[in-house]
Scaffold this active site. Structure first.
Site, PDB file in Angstrom:
ATOM      1  N   GLU A  98      42.043   3.021  61.274  1.00 19.60           N
ATOM      2  CA  GLU A  98      43.385   2.898  61.831  1.00 19.60           C
ATOM      3  C   GLU A  98      43.466   3.608  63.173  1.00 19.60           C
ATOM      4  OE1 GLU A  98      46.024   1.459  61.920  1.00 19.60           O
ATOM      5  OE2 GLU A  98      47.056   1.224  60.030  1.00 19.60           O
ATOM      6  N   ASP A  99      44.356   3.115  64.038  1.00 18.15           N
ATOM      7  CA  ASP A  99      44.588   3.811  65.294  1.00 18.15           C
ATOM      8  C   ASP A  99      45.509   5.006  65.085  1.00 18.15           C
ATOM      9  OD1 ASP A  99      46.820   2.199  64.772  1.00 18.15           O
ATOM     10  OD2 ASP A  99      46.981   1.430  66.813  1.00 18.15           O
ATOM     11  N   ASP A 102      51.611   6.690  61.093  1.00 21.64           N
ATOM     12  CA  ASP A 102      52.916   7.213  61.482  1.00 21.64           C
ATOM     13  C   ASP A 102      53.816   7.258  60.242  1.00 21.64           C
ATOM     14  OD1 ASP A 102      55.275   7.955  62.758  1.00 21.64           O
ATOM     15  OD2 ASP A 102      55.247   6.322  64.203  1.00 21.64           O
ATOM     16  N   LYS A 130      50.320  11.196  62.630  1.00 17.89           N
ATOM     17  CA  LYS A 130      51.633  11.699  63.043  1.00 17.89           C
ATOM     18  C   LYS A 130      52.458  12.032  61.797  1.00 17.89           C
ATOM     19  CE  LYS A 130      53.688   9.459  66.458  1.00 17.89           C
ATOM     20  NZ  LYS A 130      54.551   8.483  67.191  1.00 17.89           N
ATOM     21  N   PHE A 151      56.169   8.856  71.721  1.00 15.02           N
ATOM     22  CA  PHE A 151      55.750   7.459  71.851  1.00 15.02           C
ATOM     23  C   PHE A 151      54.414   7.446  72.585  1.00 15.02           C
ATOM     24  CE2 PHE A 151      57.433   3.100  71.450  1.00 15.02           C
ATOM     25  CZ  PHE A 151      56.306   2.439  71.928  1.00 15.02           C
ATOM     26  N   ASP A 158      49.895   0.521  71.767  1.00 11.71           N
ATOM     27  CA  ASP A 158      50.590  -0.298  72.745  1.00 11.71           C
ATOM     28  C   ASP A 158      52.095  -0.097  72.750  1.00 11.71           C
ATOM     29  OD1 ASP A 158      51.801  -3.299  71.393  1.00 11.71           O
ATOM     30  OD2 ASP A 158      50.992  -1.689  70.161  1.00 11.71           O
ATOM     31  N   ARG A 164      47.198  -0.918  75.847  1.00  8.39           N
ATOM     32  CA  ARG A 164      46.076  -0.729  74.921  1.00  8.39           C
ATOM     33  C   ARG A 164      44.779  -0.387  75.645  1.00  8.39           C
ATOM     34  NH1 ARG A 164      47.492  -2.449  69.786  1.00  8.39           N
ATOM     35  NH2 ARG A 164      48.977  -4.165  69.636  1.00  8.39           N
TER      36      ARG A 164
END
Length: 180
Positions: A98-99, A102, A130, A151, A158, A164
């Site tokens: 995963e990037d 959250d 996060k 953010f 993105d 990205r």
């Protein structure tokens, strides 16, 4: 694009160094398991590619696309499967790449889906974590960096499909998205 960044959190060099460290742990933990590495589209692709180049293990790779954001600023809480896997995970060790984790909605959905399909084990490697944004009780097993509730864009992350390709992770200026 760079002018839209308030500040860089993790430089390209910092990302590379941390991925080297993660790769050592993953190589050790998966050396005899022949896992399926599942990259979550589209954000985790850069991270996944850079990580698998560092891994010294036999592994397969597949891609899945799920979303709970649908182009907005925050999670809707409803996850939709957009592109499914081609590989059967039954009785296989699965490593989800995963990037960012959250709210946790997407990760929970994926973990439940893979468990229902009979995965032998499911672990998660996320570049970013996060925890302040968490709405669902899930946590990645391997974490690159724990990040503030900002953010973030770059290195796969993105805003409306852009940013990205930045080689770093940065905080997007609120002026870019505040009217959305």
């Amino acid at each position: 694009m760079n002018n839209d960044i308030e500040r860089v959190l993790y430089s390209e060099e910092m990302l590379g160094k941390r991925m080297d460290e993660l790769a050592k742990d993953l190589t050790e933990d998966y050396k005899d398991k022949r896992p399926i590495i599942i990259s979550v589209l589209s954000g985790a692709v850069l991270f996944t590619v850079d990580m698998i180049e560092r891994l010294d293990i036999m592994a397969q790779i597949d891609f899945i696309d799920v979303s709970s954001y649908f182009g907005g600023l925050g999670s809707t809480g409803k996850v939709k499967l957009i592109h499914d896997l081609k590989t059967d995970v039954k009785d296989r060790h699965v490593l989800i790449m995963e990037d960012i984790v959250d709210t946790g909605h997407t990760l929970k959905y994926l973990m439940d889906l893979l468990a229902d399909r009979g995965a032998k084990s499911i672990k998660v490697c996320s570049l970013l974590n996060k925890p302040e944004g968490r709405e669902v009780d899930v946590d990645p097993d391997y974490v690159g960096f724990t990040v503030p509730k900002e953010f973030l864009v770059g290195y796969g992350l993105d805003y409306k499909g852009f940013y990205r390709n930045l080689p770093y992770v940065g905080i997007l200026k609120p002026s870019v998205y505040q009217n959305d």
